[in-house]
Design a protein around this motif. Structure first.
Motif, PDB file in Angstrom:
ATOM      1  N   ALA A   1       0.832  -1.206   0.000  1.00 16.06           N
ATOM      2  CA  ALA A   1       0.000   0.000   0.000  1.00 16.06           C
ATOM      3  C   ALA A   1       0.866   1.255   0.000  1.00 16.06           C
ATOM      4  O   ALA A   1       0.571   2.223  -0.713  1.00 16.06           O
ATOM      5  N   LEU A   2       1.936   1.229   0.783  1.00 14.56           N
ATOM      6  CA  LEU A   2       2.850   2.375   0.832  1.00 14.56           C
ATOM      7  C   LEU A   2       3.562   2.562  -0.504  1.00 14.56           C
ATOM      8  O   LEU A   2       3.631   3.686  -1.038  1.00 14.56           O
ATOM      9  N   LEU A   3       4.074   1.472  -1.063  1.00 16.91           N
ATOM     10  CA  LEU A   3       4.762   1.556  -2.353  1.00 16.91           C
ATOM     11  C   LEU A   3       3.812   2.010  -3.453  1.00 16.91           C
ATOM     12  O   LEU A   3       4.180   2.816  -4.319  1.00 16.91           O
ATOM     13  N   GLY A   4       2.583   1.490  -3.420  1.00 18.30           N
ATOM     14  CA  GLY A   4       1.596   1.882  -4.415  1.00 18.30           C
ATOM     15  C   GLY A   4       1.284   3.366  -4.358  1.00 18.30           C
ATOM     16  O   GLY A   4       1.164   4.030  -5.384  1.00 18.30           O
ATOM     17  N   SER A   5       1.169   3.892  -3.147  1.00 14.56           N
ATOM     18  CA  SER A   5       0.898   5.324  -2.967  1.00 14.56           C
ATOM     19  C   SER A   5       2.054   6.158  -3.507  1.00 14.56           C
ATOM     20  O   SER A   5       1.843   7.178  -4.178  1.00 14.56           O
TER      21      SER A   5
ATOM     22  N   MET B   1      -3.732  -0.820  -5.994  1.00 17.15           N
ATOM     23  CA  MET B   1      -3.814  -1.855  -4.953  1.00 17.15           C
ATOM     24  C   MET B   1      -4.287  -3.180  -5.542  1.00 17.15           C
ATOM     25  O   MET B   1      -3.853  -4.254  -5.103  1.00 17.15           O
ATOM     26  N   ASN B   2      -5.162  -3.109  -6.540  1.00 17.73           N
ATOM     27  CA  ASN B   2      -5.633  -4.320  -7.211  1.00 17.73           C
ATOM     28  C   ASN B   2      -4.541  -4.935  -8.083  1.00 17.73           C
ATOM     29  O   ASN B   2      -4.372  -6.151  -8.133  1.00 17.73           O
ATOM     30  N   LEU B   3      -3.804  -4.066  -8.774  1.00 17.71           N
ATOM     31  CA  LEU B   3      -2.789  -4.532  -9.729  1.00 17.71           C
ATOM     32  C   LEU B   3      -1.650  -5.311  -9.075  1.00 17.71           C
ATOM     33  O   LEU B   3      -0.996  -6.114  -9.738  1.00 17.71           O
ATOM     34  N   TRP B   4      -1.408  -5.067  -7.790  1.00 19.63           N
ATOM     35  CA  TRP B   4      -0.341  -5.803  -7.110  1.00 19.63           C
ATOM     36  C   TRP B   4      -0.544  -7.314  -7.216  1.00 19.63           C
ATOM     37  O   TRP B   4       0.406  -8.087  -7.099  1.00 19.63           O
ATOM     38  N   SER B   5      -1.778  -7.742  -7.464  1.00 21.74           N
ATOM     39  CA  SER B   5      -2.084  -9.173  -7.540  1.00 21.74           C
ATOM     40  C   SER B   5      -1.300  -9.888  -8.632  1.00 21.74           C
ATOM     41  O   SER B   5      -0.970 -11.067  -8.495  1.00 21.74           O
ATOM     42  N   ILE B   6      -1.004  -9.185  -9.717  1.00 25.05           N
ATOM     43  CA  ILE B   6      -0.335  -9.837 -10.853  1.00 25.05           C
ATOM     44  C   ILE B   6       1.088  -9.335 -11.055  1.00 25.05           C
ATOM     45  O   ILE B   6       1.725  -9.686 -12.043  1.00 25.05           O
TER      46      ILE B   6
ATOM     47  N   SER C   1      -7.811  -7.073  -1.066  1.00 24.34           N
ATOM     48  CA  SER C   1      -8.403  -8.316  -0.578  1.00 24.34           C
ATOM     49  C   SER C   1      -8.333  -8.400   0.942  1.00 24.34           C
ATOM     50  O   SER C   1      -8.800  -9.370   1.536  1.00 24.34           O
ATOM     51  N   ILE C   2      -7.728  -7.397   1.563  1.00 23.71           N
ATOM     52  CA  ILE C   2      -7.784  -7.225   3.021  1.00 23.71           C
ATOM     53  C   ILE C   2      -8.895  -6.210   3.285  1.00 23.71           C
ATOM     54  O   ILE C   2      -8.823  -5.072   2.840  1.00 23.71           O
ATOM     55  N   ILE C   3      -9.928  -6.617   3.995  1.00 24.24           N
ATOM     56  CA  ILE C   3     -11.152  -5.818   4.123  1.00 24.24           C
ATOM     57  C   ILE C   3     -10.899  -4.426   4.707  1.00 24.24           C
ATOM     58  O   ILE C   3     -11.638  -3.484   4.417  1.00 24.24           O
ATOM     59  N   ALA C   4      -9.842  -4.261   5.501  1.00 22.95           N
ATOM     60  CA  ALA C   4      -9.584  -2.969   6.137  1.00 22.95           C
ATOM     61  C   ALA C   4      -9.394  -1.846   5.110  1.00 22.95           C
ATOM     62  O   ALA C   4      -9.848  -0.718   5.333  1.00 22.95           O
ATOM     63  N   TYR C   5      -8.769  -2.151   3.992  1.00 19.97           N
ATOM     64  CA  TYR C   5      -8.472  -1.109   3.004  1.00 19.97           C
ATOM     65  C   TYR C   5      -9.738  -0.634   2.282  1.00 19.97           C
ATOM     66  O   TYR C   5      -9.992   0.584   2.216  1.00 19.97           O
ATOM     67  N   PRO C   6     -10.560  -1.528   1.716  1.00 19.41           N
ATOM     68  CA  PRO C   6     -11.822  -1.046   1.141  1.00 19.41           C
ATOM     69  C   PRO C   6     -12.729  -0.396   2.187  1.00 19.41           C
ATOM     70  O   PRO C   6     -13.448   0.560   1.869  1.00 19.41           O
ATOM     71  N   ALA C   7     -12.699  -0.907   3.424  1.00 17.53           N
ATOM     72  CA  ALA C   7     -13.562  -0.361   4.470  1.00 17.53           C
ATOM     73  C   ALA C   7     -13.203   1.086   4.792  1.00 17.53           C
ATOM     74  O   ALA C   7     -14.088   1.935   4.953  1.00 17.53           O
ATOM     75  N   VAL C   8     -11.919   1.386   4.874  1.00 11.70           N
ATOM     76  CA  VAL C   8     -11.489   2.762   5.173  1.00 11.70           C
ATOM     77  C   VAL C   8     -11.851   3.691   4.019  1.00 11.70           C
ATOM     78  O   VAL C   8     -12.341   4.808   4.234  1.00 11.70           O
TER      79      VAL C   8
ATOM     80  N   ARG D   1     -18.088  -5.136  -1.903  1.00 14.46           N
ATOM     81  CA  ARG D   1     -18.045  -5.451  -3.336  1.00 14.46           C
ATOM     82  C   ARG D   1     -16.600  -5.492  -3.832  1.00 14.46           C
ATOM     83  O   ARG D   1     -16.202  -6.424  -4.538  1.00 14.46           O
ATOM     84  N   LEU D   2     -15.818  -4.500  -3.470  1.00 12.01           N
ATOM     85  CA  LEU D   2     -14.410  -4.457  -3.874  1.00 12.01           C
ATOM     86  C   LEU D   2     -13.623  -5.567  -3.212  1.00 12.01           C
ATOM     87  O   LEU D   2     -12.871  -6.299  -3.870  1.00 12.01           O
ATOM     88  N   PHE D   3     -13.793  -5.707  -1.906  1.00 14.47           N
ATOM     89  CA  PHE D   3     -13.078  -6.736  -1.155  1.00 14.47           C
ATOM     90  C   PHE D   3     -13.366  -8.136  -1.685  1.00 14.47           C
ATOM     91  O   PHE D   3     -12.450  -8.930  -1.934  1.00 14.47           O
TER      92      PHE D   3
END
Length: 274
Positions: free
Chosen positions: A54-58, A121-126, A136-143, A202-204
């Motif tokens: 998340a930090l690197l993505g930002s 954050m989604n793109l990190w998957s691939i 895919s960690i609920i805390a991030y979409p929730a915030v 939905r995102l999570f």
């Protein structure tokens, strides 16, 4: 001391089908979404892989737009052109179309930020080595959903006052007659409780399910890589490629949908209640 490979990978790399050592197929599960701290411990403050991503993505997002617009040119170069296209897509394709140009202009920077953050954050998957969608960690979409929810609620009551805001959230319409109390109750729970919940889930859920499927086929490809199982391993590997392409599409769609819904909420807050 060398690291235990089962702690680095999502499965035991020494385990294959048709082996006599008694090992079996270890499918992905909740354990695939839990990470040991890179710093600190779980009983206090800690920093793990999703936080690092998340930090690197930002940093990547801020760096990308800073590099693209720090010296803007009248005739943009390729880098600036890509950044402008992305910014304009969110501005015209989502914000203007949903909220309108007059009301929506002030929300463009926020929506662009949310869109590219969610997408990254989604793109990190691939992305090799990373291979994990932070959302895919609920805390991030929730915030993120909470930020949108606070803006939505505060804007609703600021624009319409307490009584007008309440009517806005409950769909008050006296022409409904006897069913008005029922409609108001349903609309209240839908807007105040259900919408922010589904906005985050939905995102999570999409990212959680997509990553689980990618892991399933990846692990299966390696597990069946033995004897006659090689043929099945090839089929599973083809599915990995197919699912990766599909995930690329879903990752962009989920970023789009998340921002689109955020704009819909804001549009509802600024709309005149009749």
């Amino acid at each position: 001391m060398s690291a235990d490979p089962t702690q680095v990978l999502a499965f035991d790399p020494s385990c294959h089908i048709f082996q006599s050592n008694g090992c079996g197929f270890e499918g992905p599960g909740l354990h695939s979404f839990l990470f040991e701290p890179l710093w600190g411990d779980t009983n206090g403050l800690y920093f793990n892989k999703p936080m690092l991503l998340a930090l690197l993505g930002s940093i990547i997002i801020v760096g990308f737009f800073w590099a693209a617009f720090r010296k803007p040119k009248l005739v943009p170069g390729k880098f600036q052109m890509v950044a402008e296209a992305g910014y304009d897509f969110v501005r015209r394709g989502i914000v203007y179309e949903t909220i309108g140009k007059k009301e929506g202009e002030k929300w463009v920077p926020l929506m662009v930020s949310i869109f590219f953050f969610v997408w990254m954050m989604n793109l990190w998957s691939i992305v090799p080595v990373a291979q994990f969608p932070v959302t895919s960690i609920i805390a991030y979409p929730a915030v993120l959903a909470l930020v949108v929810y606070v803006i939505w609620m505060s804007l609703t009551f600021k624009r319409h006052g307490f009584v007008g805001g309440f009517k806005n959230l409950t769909g008050y319409d006296k022409s409904l007659g006897g069913v008005l109390p029922l409609v108001m109750t349903i609309e209240f729970f839908s807007n105040v409780l259900v919408r922010p919940f589904t906005h985050a889930v939905r995102l999570f859920a999409n990212m959680f399910a997509g990553h689980t499927l990618l892991l399933l086929f990846t692990i299966a490809s390696w597990y069946m890589l033995n004897g006659i199982g090689i043929a099945y391993s090839g089929v599973s590997f083809v599915m990995v490629i197919v699912m990766t392409g599909f995930e690329l599409f879903i990752q962009a769609v989920q970023a789009y949908v998340f921002v689109l819904l955020a704009c819909v909420f804001i549009q509802g807050a600024v709309a005149e209640h009749h």
